[in-house]
Write a protein that holds these residues in place. Structure first.
Motif, mmCIF file in Angstrom:
data_model
loop_
_atom_site.group_PDB
_atom_site.id
_atom_site.type_symbol
_atom_site.label_atom_id
_atom_site.label_comp_id
_atom_site.label_asym_id
_atom_site.label_seq_id
_atom_site.Cartn_x
_atom_site.Cartn_y
_atom_site.Cartn_z
ATOM 1 N N ALA A 102 0.821 -1.215 0.000
ATOM 2 C CA ALA A 102 0.000 0.000 0.000
ATOM 3 C C ALA A 102 0.852 1.262 0.000
ATOM 4 O O ALA A 102 1.906 1.319 0.640
ATOM 5 C CB ALA A 102 -0.929 0.006 1.212
ATOM 6 N N SER A 103 0.360 2.285 -0.700
ATOM 7 C CA SER A 103 1.098 3.546 -0.773
ATOM 8 C C SER A 103 1.197 4.241 0.577
ATOM 9 O O SER A 103 2.192 4.919 0.862
ATOM 10 C CB SER A 103 0.443 4.475 -1.795
ATOM 11 N N GLY A 126 3.823 3.308 -5.576
ATOM 12 C CA GLY A 126 4.806 4.260 -6.087
ATOM 13 C C GLY A 126 4.325 5.686 -5.954
ATOM 14 O O GLY A 126 4.019 6.338 -6.950
ATOM 15 N N PRO A 127 4.233 6.224 -4.727
ATOM 16 C CA PRO A 127 3.703 7.569 -4.509
ATOM 17 C C PRO A 127 4.496 8.650 -5.242
ATOM 18 O O PRO A 127 5.721 8.567 -5.356
ATOM 19 C CB PRO A 127 3.808 7.753 -2.990
ATOM 20 N N SER A 128 3.784 9.651 -5.683
ATOM 21 C CA SER A 128 4.399 10.728 -6.469
ATOM 22 C C SER A 128 5.526 11.470 -5.744
ATOM 23 O O SER A 128 6.514 11.839 -6.398
ATOM 24 C CB SER A 128 3.324 11.708 -6.933
ATOM 25 N N PRO A 129 5.448 11.723 -4.425
ATOM 26 C CA PRO A 129 6.544 12.464 -3.786
ATOM 27 C C PRO A 129 7.906 11.801 -3.959
ATOM 28 O O PRO A 129 8.922 12.475 -4.109
ATOM 29 C CB PRO A 129 6.128 12.515 -2.313
ATOM 30 N N PHE A 130 7.936 10.455 -3.952
ATOM 31 C CA PHE A 130 9.202 9.739 -4.042
ATOM 32 C C PHE A 130 9.687 9.598 -5.479
ATOM 33 O O PHE A 130 10.794 9.103 -5.721
ATOM 34 C CB PHE A 130 9.091 8.374 -3.364
ATOM 35 N N ALA A 131 8.860 10.021 -6.424
ATOM 36 C CA ALA A 131 9.294 10.076 -7.818
ATOM 37 C C ALA A 131 9.866 11.442 -8.148
ATOM 38 O O ALA A 131 10.602 11.587 -9.126
ATOM 39 C CB ALA A 131 8.120 9.774 -8.751
ATOM 40 N N ALA A 143 7.614 -2.024 -10.197
ATOM 41 C CA ALA A 143 6.159 -1.929 -10.347
ATOM 42 C C ALA A 143 5.811 -0.789 -11.302
ATOM 43 O O ALA A 143 5.850 -0.951 -12.527
ATOM 44 C CB ALA A 143 5.501 -1.735 -8.987
ATOM 45 N N PHE A 144 5.523 0.385 -10.769
ATOM 46 C CA PHE A 144 5.083 1.523 -11.562
ATOM 47 C C PHE A 144 5.015 2.733 -10.649
ATOM 48 O O PHE A 144 4.871 2.597 -9.435
ATOM 49 C CB PHE A 144 3.693 1.267 -12.164
ATOM 50 N N GLN A 145 5.126 3.918 -11.218
ATOM 51 C CA GLN A 145 4.799 5.120 -10.473
ATOM 52 C C GLN A 145 3.276 5.205 -10.465
ATOM 53 O O GLN A 145 2.626 4.943 -11.475
ATOM 54 C CB GLN A 145 5.434 6.350 -11.138
ATOM 55 N N ASN A 146 2.688 5.538 -9.326
ATOM 56 C CA ASN A 146 1.236 5.411 -9.150
ATOM 57 C C ASN A 146 0.400 5.995 -10.282
ATOM 58 O O ASN A 146 -0.642 5.454 -10.642
ATOM 59 C CB ASN A 146 0.809 6.082 -7.840
ATOM 60 N N ASP A 147 0.831 7.115 -10.841
ATOM 61 C CA ASP A 147 0.007 7.786 -11.852
ATOM 62 C C ASP A 147 -0.086 7.012 -13.162
ATOM 63 O O ASP A 147 -1.043 7.178 -13.923
ATOM 64 C CB ASP A 147 0.569 9.179 -12.164
ATOM 65 N N GLY A 148 0.923 6.189 -13.471
ATOM 66 C CA GLY A 148 1.065 5.601 -14.798
ATOM 67 C C GLY A 148 -0.155 4.897 -15.376
ATOM 68 O O GLY A 148 -0.629 5.251 -16.467
ATOM 69 N N PRO A 149 -0.704 3.876 -14.698
ATOM 70 C CA PRO A 149 -1.869 3.187 -15.258
ATOM 71 C C PRO A 149 -3.069 4.112 -15.437
ATOM 72 O O PRO A 149 -3.867 3.936 -16.366
ATOM 73 C CB PRO A 149 -2.167 2.101 -14.213
ATOM 74 N N HIS A 150 -3.186 5.098 -14.571
ATOM 75 C CA HIS A 150 -4.314 6.022 -14.622
ATOM 76 C C HIS A 150 -4.138 7.047 -15.750
ATOM 77 O O HIS A 150 -5.108 7.480 -16.369
ATOM 78 C CB HIS A 150 -4.475 6.704 -13.269
ATOM 79 N N GLU A 151 -2.878 7.394 -16.016
ATOM 80 C CA GLU A 151 -2.601 8.240 -17.172
ATOM 81 C C GLU A 151 -3.011 7.528 -18.456
ATOM 82 O O GLU A 151 -3.607 8.138 -19.362
ATOM 83 C CB GLU A 151 -1.114 8.605 -17.203
ATOM 84 N N GLY A 175 -5.020 6.855 -4.305
ATOM 85 C CA GLY A 175 -6.248 7.347 -4.919
ATOM 86 C C GLY A 175 -6.086 8.755 -5.458
ATOM 87 O O GLY A 175 -6.569 9.092 -6.560
ATOM 88 N N LYS A 176 -5.386 9.585 -4.698
ATOM 89 C CA LYS A 176 -5.133 10.957 -5.149
ATOM 90 C C LYS A 176 -4.231 10.952 -6.382
ATOM 91 O O LYS A 176 -4.434 11.731 -7.321
ATOM 92 C CB LYS A 176 -4.497 11.761 -4.013
ATOM 93 N N ASP A 177 -3.223 10.058 -6.376
ATOM 94 C CA ASP A 177 -2.356 9.938 -7.545
ATOM 95 C C ASP A 177 -3.140 9.435 -8.755
ATOM 96 O O ASP A 177 -2.870 9.837 -9.890
ATOM 97 C CB ASP A 177 -1.204 8.974 -7.245
ATOM 98 N N ALA A 178 -4.114 8.555 -8.514
ATOM 99 C CA ALA A 178 -4.929 8.019 -9.612
ATOM 100 C C ALA A 178 -5.690 9.132 -10.318
ATOM 101 O O ALA A 178 -5.709 9.213 -11.558
ATOM 102 C CB ALA A 178 -5.908 6.973 -9.075
#
Length: 392
Positions: A102-103, A126-131, A143-151, A175-178
């Motif tokens: 979990a993020s 993969g939370p955005s702050p750590f990217a 895995a992936f940076q959280n935003d990727g699949p949602h992008e 969820g916020k990253d999504a």
């Protein structure tokens, strides 16, 4: 140490015993953290089983080095995750930390592990702050940076000409990253943003809310058990045909056996599913099914690739077995042959990879499968890497 902490550590040792009877004289100690219980338990189990499949294929070795794997359960709770991470480093003396489901848990664990200059190999969140600004040279993700699949989902919604979309996602970091990722590529109107609590099981109120918006389509990110309950209720309400559903980590290889044909005709955005037809993927699916008697999910691939990345790094750099900085350097420089295709890594540690759109198709007798429709984003780089200036 408090009694509860002692119990967690006993579970860690038990996890090692159950994982594999690896030699006591192991040269590399690896700590695996995952949500092995609670709503995300199936995800954590697949991460772990995928990792151990690769270890066992090497006869208990990675890169020619004997490894000892200690598994701990973070229960999907940030405070527990941080505590077990401290136990792994301070008492377990692990050389590498792998996993985290979990993020909200990786948010707690990441700062501590990288500050201690111990390699952290993420196999899910993969939370955005750590990217971006808080990136670290001690982190790499299979895995992936959280935003990727949602992008990719946002791009698909844009390509299909949807003018009005409702998004539904848990109210936490991922969820916020999504939503941020979906908005980045979708240029139409978001008719509503619905945020149920993480772990929620009844979506009657939310389904009424999204239906009231009368959208062209609905986009859902509801992982694990949340996705199972939502899809069943969405289908029972007769909305699957009325409002096309696009999702990420909602309909997948973990949830499909429970959802079955309730999800037929919906679309899924993902970097990999068991429906992939390339030879490397088919080989992995066959080996995982033979070992665990179930289909692997993307979480299993992510775990498998973590072990493969460590294996490749150790083979490419003999010094990496005893030098943590050298190990990180070798992992970051790798070109990894994954079941999803070749992975390379950004300077923030996140992979560059394709994101496909998959259709849920009926296979008869209530059974379903996933078929690739197109690649929404090819060799995709995350949106935050430009803000990453890691300290060396």
């Amino acid at each position: 140490m408090k009694s509860s902490n002692n119990k967690r550590w006993k579970f860690a040792i038990l996890g090692l015993a159950l994982a594999a009877a690896l030699p006591a004289s192991a040269q590399m100690k690896i700590g695996h953290i995952g949500s092995m219980s609670g709503p995300l338990g199936a995800l954590g189990l697949d991460q772990y089983d995928g990792f151990m499949l690769k270890v066992e294929q090497g006869g208990g070795m990675l890169g020619g080095q004997k490894v000892e794997v200690t598994r701990v359960d973070d229960q999907g709770k940030p405070d527990v995750g941080l505590q077990v991470a401290k136990e792994l480093l301070e008492r377990g003396k692990v050389s590498v930390v792998v996993g985290i489901t979990a993020s909200n848990v990786i948010n707690a664990v990441f700062p501590y592990v990288v500050k201690e200059e111990v390699p952290l190999v993420g196999t899910n969140g993969g939370p955005s702050p750590f990217a971006g600004e808080k990136c670290s040279p001690w982190f790499v993700s299979t895995a992936f940076q959280n935003d990727g699949p949602h992008e990719a989902a946002g791009q698909e919604a844009q390509n299909r000409g949807f003018k009005k979309v409702v998004v539904i996602t848990p109210n936490y970091q991922a969820g916020k990253d999504a939503v941020a990722g979906f908005k980045r590529f979708y240029k139409g109107q978001l008719a509503d943003e619905v945020y149920p609590a993480l772990g929620q099981s009844d979506f009657a109120a939310e389904i009424t809310q999204l239906a009231a918006a009368a959208p062209d389509a609905v986009y859902a990110f509801l992982p694990g058990a949340m996705g199972i309950n939502f899809i069943k209720q969405y289908s029972q309400a007769g909305l699957m045909k009325k409002y096309p559903l696009l999702s990420s980590f909602t309909v997948d290889d973990i949830t499909i056996p429970a959802i079955r044909d309730a999800a037929v005709d919906s679309l899924v955005s993902s970097h990999w599913t068991s429906g992939a037809t390339n030879p490397e993927s088919q080989k992995f699916v066959k080996e995982f099914e033979a070992k665990y008697k179930r289909k692997p999910s993307n979480y299993a691939v992510q775990g498998y690739d973590a072990a493969a990345l460590i294996d490749q790094a150790l083979k490419s750099s003999p010094a990496a077995a005893k030098d943590k900085k050298e190990l990180m350097k070798a992992m970051r420089a790798a070109k990894l042959a994954s079941p999803r295709g070749e992975l390379t890594f950004e300077r923030n540690g996140f992979p560059i990879q394709d994101y496909g759109i998959w259709k849920v198709v009926g296979k008869g007798a209530g059974n379903v499968g996933l078929e690739l429709q197109n690649v929404a984003l090819k060799s995709h780089r995350d949106a935050y890497v430009a803000k990453c200036v890691p300290k060396q």
